[in-house]
Design a protein around this motif. Structure first.
Motif, PDB file in Angstrom:
ATOM      1  N   UNK A 226       0.834  -1.209   0.000  1.00  0.00           N
ATOM      2  CA  UNK A 226       0.000   0.000   0.000  1.00  0.00           C
ATOM      3  C   UNK A 226       0.868   1.258   0.000  1.00  0.00           C
ATOM      4  N   UNK A 227       1.933   1.238   0.769  1.00  0.00           N
ATOM      5  CA  UNK A 227       2.839   2.395   0.793  1.00  0.00           C
ATOM      6  C   UNK A 227       3.496   2.594  -0.564  1.00  0.00           C
ATOM      7  N   UNK A 228       3.867   1.494  -1.225  1.00  0.00           N
ATOM      8  CA  UNK A 228       4.447   1.586  -2.561  1.00  0.00           C
ATOM      9  C   UNK A 228       3.482   2.280  -3.516  1.00  0.00           C
ATOM     10  N   UNK A 229       2.217   1.897  -3.460  1.00  0.00           N
ATOM     11  CA  UNK A 229       1.216   2.525  -4.323  1.00  0.00           C
ATOM     12  C   UNK A 229       1.067   4.009  -3.993  1.00  0.00           C
ATOM     13  N   UNK A 230       1.112   4.341  -2.726  1.00  0.00           N
ATOM     14  CA  UNK A 230       0.952   5.732  -2.303  1.00  0.00           C
ATOM     15  C   UNK A 230       2.058   6.628  -2.852  1.00  0.00           C
ATOM     16  N   UNK A 231       3.256   6.064  -3.038  1.00  0.00           N
ATOM     17  CA  UNK A 231       4.364   6.857  -3.563  1.00  0.00           C
ATOM     18  C   UNK A 231       4.219   7.160  -5.050  1.00  0.00           C
ATOM     19  N   UNK A 232       3.286   6.492  -5.719  1.00  0.00           N
ATOM     20  CA  UNK A 232       3.099   6.705  -7.153  1.00  0.00           C
ATOM     21  C   UNK A 232       4.063   5.940  -8.025  1.00  0.00           C
ATOM     22  N   UNK A 233       4.777   4.967  -7.449  1.00  0.00           N
ATOM     23  CA  UNK A 233       5.787   4.239  -8.218  1.00  0.00           C
ATOM     24  C   UNK A 233       5.210   3.127  -9.090  1.00  0.00           C
ATOM     25  N   UNK A 234       3.964   2.723  -8.879  1.00  0.00           N
ATOM     26  CA  UNK A 234       3.374   1.689  -9.727  1.00  0.00           C
ATOM     27  C   UNK A 234       2.065   2.190 -10.320  1.00  0.00           C
ATOM     28  N   UNK A 235       1.817   1.795 -11.554  1.00  0.00           N
ATOM     29  CA  UNK A 235       0.589   2.191 -12.248  1.00  0.00           C
ATOM     30  C   UNK A 235      -0.376   1.021 -12.424  1.00  0.00           C
ATOM     31  N   UNK A 236       0.151  -0.211 -12.334  1.00  0.00           N
ATOM     32  CA  UNK A 236      -0.692  -1.396 -12.487  1.00  0.00           C
ATOM     33  C   UNK A 236      -0.315  -2.441 -11.441  1.00  0.00           C
ATOM     34  N   UNK A 237      -1.309  -3.147 -10.930  1.00  0.00           N
ATOM     35  CA  UNK A 237      -1.108  -4.417 -10.240  1.00  0.00           C
ATOM     36  C   UNK A 237      -1.591  -5.494 -11.203  1.00  0.00           C
ATOM     37  N   UNK A 238      -0.732  -6.487 -11.472  1.00  0.00           N
ATOM     38  CA  UNK A 238      -1.075  -7.554 -12.410  1.00  0.00           C
ATOM     39  C   UNK A 238      -0.933  -8.883 -11.688  1.00  0.00           C
TER      40      UNK A 238
END
Length: 350
Positions: A226-238
């Motif tokens: 969740x923290x990784x997503x919050x940083x904006x470093x990922x655009x997709x979860x696959x």
């Protein structure tokens, strides 16, 4: 698909049929030991499936198909119909090895159907069907990879969970196939792999697989997603799936549901990639899925070293269900279903 170098991005084969035995790459020993377990009976194949020697929904189905071929060697029958009756106990034993993955039952049903339409050449029909199941899966994965990659904007980073690559299939992979295709086409920059407790399929298997293809993964603790997503470093979860229901709900490795919730909250898109054999239109929703639970002791340690206090209890579900409302796209070799729901699934799969 012409711009994907499959020789570079499709090197691993976890299932080998020698004509005499089924050889399964022992995924419990990776990444430090590459060792194949040799199975000569259907019971040995069932035990290997249950023990996670072989894992991943498509790979389980392929292994089980070869298990039926092995079982046939102890059977004498005049035609396929008689053989189907005599092989039923072996089929049931294989089917019970892992209850959640629909591919297992699907592959065994294909094998039984091949028997019922075969005459005296039923042994050859069985072996041909097992070969076909593996070949169909590989072709589906390559098609699925191209379709899924086309949804990803160039320059994107992705996060994946568990292992959905060649180790879990006949080759190339499902969600990892999408990622391989995306890297090959220059669409994907960085790949983040969740560790996937308690068996660490992400840390042990996905990271190792990507290394074989020259893709440098970044490993993250499950709790950091969740923290990784919050940083904006990922655009997709696959991610992959072990069962896709008639309304678009999907069952996948435990931890997938919380990734979908976090992705929706942070505006990260969420893709499920799985072959059409994973679709189960007879299961109306995720509420009807039998969620497998394994030995609670798997949570008590890491790498054979106990890390938990003594005399405690644990709960160890192996899968969870992601509601269709949290999924942006389901990708199969038949096409892409965006914003899946019951109507969209019915249109795609009848």
């Amino acid at each position: 698909m012409d711009d994907i170098d499959f020789d570079r991005y499709d090197r691993i084969r976890p299932i080998r049929w020698t004509g005499e035995a089924l050889e399964l790459l022992d995924q419990r020993r990776l990444p430090f030991e590459v060792d194949y377990v040799r199975c000569l009976t259907s019971s040995e194949v069932a035990a290997a499936i249950h023990a996670l020697t072989v894992r991943g929904a498509p790979a389980i189905g392929i292994a089980a198909a070869w298990g039926v071929v092995l079982a046939s060697r102890a059977v004498e029958a005049l035609d396929g119909g008689e053989a189907a009756v005599k092989l039923q106990p072996a089929i049931e034993e294989l089917n019970a090895a892992r209850p959640t993955a629909v591919n297992l039952g699907w592959a065994l049903a294909r094998m039984r159907a091949a028997l019922l339409t075969a005459g005296q050449d039923w042994r050859a029909a069985l072996e041909a069907q097992a070969h076909a199941i593996a070949a169909d899966d590989l072709a589906a994965n390559r098609r699925m990879g191209a379709l899924g990659a086309a949804l990803i904007e160039p320059g994107s980073n992705v996060l994946t969970h568990c292992n959905t690559g060649s180790l879990a299939t006949a080759g190339f992979g499902t969600a990892l196939g999408v990622i391989r295709a995306g890297v090959a086409q220059g669409r994907i920059g960085q790949v983040y792999a969740g560790e996937t407790r308690p068996w660490l399929q992400g840390a042990r298997l996905t990271a190792w697989e990507l290394q074989q293809d020259g893709i440098a993964p970044t490993l993250v603790a499950d709790a950091a997603a969740a923290h990784l997503m919050r940083t904006g470093r990922v655009q997709w979860v696959v991610v992959g799936a072990d069962r896709i229901c008639a309304n678009g709900d999907t069952a996948n490795k435990i931890g997938t549901y919380q990734l979908a919730i976090s992705a929706r909250h942070h505006g990260v898109r969420f893709m499920v990639a799985a072959p059409s054999s994973t679709v189960d239109m007879a299961t109306p929703s995720g509420d009807a899925i039998d969620i497998e639970e394994r030995d609670p002791g798997e949570l008590f340690g890491l790498g054979g070293v106990r890390t938990a206090a003594a005399d405690i209890r644990a709960w160890n579900p192996v899968f969870d269900v992601t509601p269709h409302g949290l999924i942006d796209a389901i990708v199969t070799e038949r096409g892409v279903i965006e914003r899946p729901d019951e109507e969209a699934m019915r249109v795609a799969f009848g």
